[in-house]
Motif scaffolding. Structure first.
Motif, PDB file in Angstrom:
ATOM      1  N   THR A 176      -3.078   5.783  -8.912  1.00  0.00           N
ATOM      2  CA  THR A 176      -3.374   4.455  -8.363  1.00  0.00           C
ATOM      3  C   THR A 176      -4.645   4.492  -7.507  1.00  0.00           C
ATOM      4  OG1 THR A 176      -1.674   4.945  -6.709  1.00  0.00           O
ATOM      5  CG2 THR A 176      -1.081   3.421  -8.466  1.00  0.00           C
TER       6      THR A 176
ATOM      7  N   ARG B 252     -10.302   2.912  -6.868  1.00  0.00           N
ATOM      8  CA  ARG B 252     -11.726   3.268  -6.677  1.00  0.00           C
ATOM      9  C   ARG B 252     -12.585   2.666  -7.791  1.00  0.00           C
ATOM     10  NH1 ARG B 252      -9.284   7.618  -4.286  1.00  0.00           N
ATOM     11  NH2 ARG B 252      -8.999   8.800  -6.194  1.00  0.00           N
TER      12      ARG B 252
ATOM     13  N   ILE C 214      -8.448   0.749   2.192  1.00  0.00           N
ATOM     14  CA  ILE C 214      -8.749   2.161   1.901  1.00  0.00           C
ATOM     15  C   ILE C 214      -9.751   2.724   2.903  1.00  0.00           C
ATOM     16  CG2 ILE C 214      -9.796   3.721   0.192  1.00  0.00           C
ATOM     17  CD1 ILE C 214      -8.579   1.989  -2.012  1.00  0.00           C
TER      18      ILE C 214
ATOM     19  N   HIS D 136      -5.645   2.897   5.520  1.00  0.00           N
ATOM     20  CA  HIS D 136      -4.362   2.184   5.433  1.00  0.00           C
ATOM     21  C   HIS D 136      -3.930   2.058   3.974  1.00  0.00           C
ATOM     22  CE1 HIS D 136      -5.369   0.006   9.454  1.00  0.00           C
ATOM     23  NE2 HIS D 136      -5.048   1.270   9.619  1.00  0.00           N
TER      24      HIS D 136
ATOM     25  N   VAL E  83      -2.794  -0.058   0.670  1.00  0.00           N
ATOM     26  CA  VAL E  83      -2.990  -1.377   0.059  1.00  0.00           C
ATOM     27  C   VAL E  83      -1.598  -2.030  -0.006  1.00  0.00           C
ATOM     28  CG1 VAL E  83      -3.725  -2.506  -2.090  1.00  0.00           C
ATOM     29  CG2 VAL E  83      -4.982  -0.518  -1.225  1.00  0.00           C
TER      30      VAL E  83
ATOM     31  N   MET F  62       0.129  -3.474  -5.254  1.00  0.00           N
ATOM     32  CA  MET F  62       0.298  -2.196  -5.952  1.00  0.00           C
ATOM     33  C   MET F  62       1.382  -2.301  -7.024  1.00  0.00           C
ATOM     34  SD  MET F  62      -2.036  -0.506  -4.639  1.00  0.00           S
ATOM     35  CE  MET F  62      -1.728   0.881  -5.708  1.00  0.00           C
TER      36      MET F  62
ATOM     37  N   GLY G  60       0.215   9.318  -6.657  1.00  0.00           N
ATOM     38  CA  GLY G  60      -0.184   8.380  -5.591  1.00  0.00           C
ATOM     39  C   GLY G  60       0.660   7.121  -5.573  1.00  0.00           C
TER      40      GLY G  60
ATOM     41  N   ARG H 266       4.275   5.055  -2.665  1.00  0.00           N
ATOM     42  CA  ARG H 266       3.897   5.525  -1.327  1.00  0.00           C
ATOM     43  C   ARG H 266       4.749   4.885  -0.243  1.00  0.00           C
ATOM     44  NH1 ARG H 266      -1.702   7.057  -2.895  1.00  0.00           N
ATOM     45  NH2 ARG H 266      -2.599   8.270  -1.213  1.00  0.00           N
TER      46      ARG H 266
ATOM     47  N   GLN I 131       7.931   0.464  -2.780  1.00  0.00           N
ATOM     48  CA  GLN I 131       7.317   0.840  -4.067  1.00  0.00           C
ATOM     49  C   GLN I 131       8.268   1.705  -4.897  1.00  0.00           C
ATOM     50  OE1 GLN I 131       3.359   2.557  -3.698  1.00  0.00           O
ATOM     51  NE2 GLN I 131       2.664   0.920  -2.335  1.00  0.00           N
TER      52      GLN I 131
ATOM     53  N   ARG J  85     -16.656  10.945  -1.300  1.00  0.00           N
ATOM     54  CA  ARG J  85     -15.578   9.953  -1.254  1.00  0.00           C
ATOM     55  C   ARG J  85     -15.483   9.401   0.162  1.00  0.00           C
ATOM     56  NH1 ARG J  85      -9.396  10.821  -3.443  1.00  0.00           N
ATOM     57  NH2 ARG J  85      -8.662   9.545  -1.704  1.00  0.00           N
TER      58      ARG J  85
HETATM   59  P1  AMP Z   1      -5.415   8.511  -3.303  1.00  0.00           P
HETATM   60  O1  AMP Z   1      -6.542   8.686  -4.252  1.00  0.00           O
HETATM   61  O2  AMP Z   1      -4.094   8.604  -3.973  1.00  0.00           O
HETATM   62  O3  AMP Z   1      -5.523   9.434  -2.115  1.00  0.00           O
HETATM   63  O4  AMP Z   1      -5.515   7.026  -2.734  1.00  0.00           O
HETATM   64  C1  AMP Z   1      -6.638   6.612  -1.979  1.00  0.00           C
HETATM   65  C2  AMP Z   1      -6.280   5.375  -1.175  1.00  0.00           C
HETATM   66  O5  AMP Z   1      -5.922   4.316  -2.075  1.00  0.00           O
HETATM   67  C3  AMP Z   1      -5.089   5.526  -0.256  1.00  0.00           C
HETATM   68  O6  AMP Z   1      -5.430   6.088   0.998  1.00  0.00           O
HETATM   69  C4  AMP Z   1      -4.611   4.077  -0.133  1.00  0.00           C
HETATM   70  O7  AMP Z   1      -5.414   3.356   0.757  1.00  0.00           O
HETATM   71  C5  AMP Z   1      -4.867   3.539  -1.533  1.00  0.00           C
HETATM   72  N1  AMP Z   1      -3.675   3.692  -2.400  1.00  0.00           N
HETATM   73  C6  AMP Z   1      -3.544   4.482  -3.503  1.00  0.00           C
HETATM   74  N2  AMP Z   1      -2.321   4.386  -4.032  1.00  0.00           N
HETATM   75  C7  AMP Z   1      -1.644   3.508  -3.248  1.00  0.00           C
HETATM   76  C8  AMP Z   1      -0.315   3.012  -3.243  1.00  0.00           C
HETATM   77  N3  AMP Z   1       0.574   3.403  -4.173  1.00  0.00           N
HETATM   78  N4  AMP Z   1       0.031   2.126  -2.283  1.00  0.00           N
HETATM   79  C9  AMP Z   1      -0.843   1.725  -1.350  1.00  0.00           C
HETATM   80  N5  AMP Z   1      -2.101   2.170  -1.272  1.00  0.00           N
HETATM   81  C10 AMP Z   1      -2.511   3.060  -2.215  1.00  0.00           C
END
Ligand code: AMP
Length: 212
Positions: free
Chosen positions: A53, A58, A75, A79, A81, A86, A107, A110, A114, A155
């Motif tokens: 996700t 991204r 992000i 925080h 999303v 999601m 991911g 979270r 969810q 990133r």
């Molecule tokens: P990640 O690449 O999995 O570390 O995700 C990067 C950022 O995307 C996280 O810090 C969140 O802000 C957002 N994000 C990714 N997946 C989720 C999710 N399932 N629920 C909420 N925010 C998410």
């Protein structure tokens, strides 16, 4: 039924296969534990569909789509999303990829909301989460890994203030999911501080004990 995952059996009884129908794995852990790397290896080995996700968000940010612009506000501060966005996003992906042998969820989930939504969405598709592989790495090592990734990949959320927030958010909102899945007998702990290959070997062994 739940005890099947905790007993000594090295393979899944046929009725469990019939019940789950697909190999759906949640790869779980704090930021920097190697979820993405291990997911890619797993995807190749088992021919599964990888859903990251964070990666999807991204890409949305890159495209400056309405979802991307909204997600970026969360992000960039470390925080989460909002759940509703999601969950809708995940439902849409599941609809578009219905023919897969199984999913690697990277991911997601979270939050407890969810996780409940994922159970419901999979149940509606006559399947379920088979196993949650929880990668564990010391926090200091995680911070070093993320800072290094930030330097190498640029990133934007891999910088110290944001990393600290992501760790707090992980502890408060995501770590409780370990208990949620433990109660269902689906949680498997994997030491995540070894080399990429060593961790992958551990994961493959855990999966081979689950099935076949
Ligand atoms: P990640 O690449 O999995 O570390 O995700 C990067 C950022 O995307 C996280 O810090 C969140 O802000 C957002 N994000 C990714 N997946 C989720 C999710 N399932 N629920 C909420 N925010 C998410």
């Amino acid at each position: 039924m739940l005890n099947i995952w905790q007993n000594e059996k090295k393979y899944l009884p046929l009725h469990v296969f019939m019940e789950y129908n697909m190999l759906n794995i949640v790869i779980f852990g704090a930021p920097g534990t190697g979820k993405g790397t291990q997911s890619e290896l797993l995807t190749k080995k088992y021919g599964l569909h990888h859903i990251s996700t964070g990666e999807i968000l991204r890409e949305e940010i890159e495209r400056k789509s309405p979802l991307g612009l909204l997600a970026d506000q969360h992000i960039s501060r470390g925080h989460l999303v909002p759940d509703e966005l999601m969950i809708d996003m995940l439902a849409d992906i599941l609809d578009k990829t219905a023919n897969t042998k199984g999913y690697i969820f990277d991911g997601f989930p979270r939050t407890i909301a969810q996780a409940q939504a994922l159970d419901k969405l999979l149940n509606e598709r006559d399947t379920a989460v088979v196993a949650v592989l929880s990668l564990k790495v010391e926090e200091q090592e995680l911070i070093q890994r993320l800072l290094k990734r930030g330097r190498e990949s640029g990133r934007s959320d891999d910088k110290l203030e944001v990393i600290e927030n992501r760790m707090k958010v992980y502890k408060a909102q995501t770590d409780p999911l370990r208990d949620y899945y433990k109660k269902k007998g689906k949680l498997f702990n994997i030491p995540g501080s070894g080399s990429i290959n060593d961790v992958f070997e551990e994961i493959v062994q855990e999966i081979s004990r689950l099935s076949f």
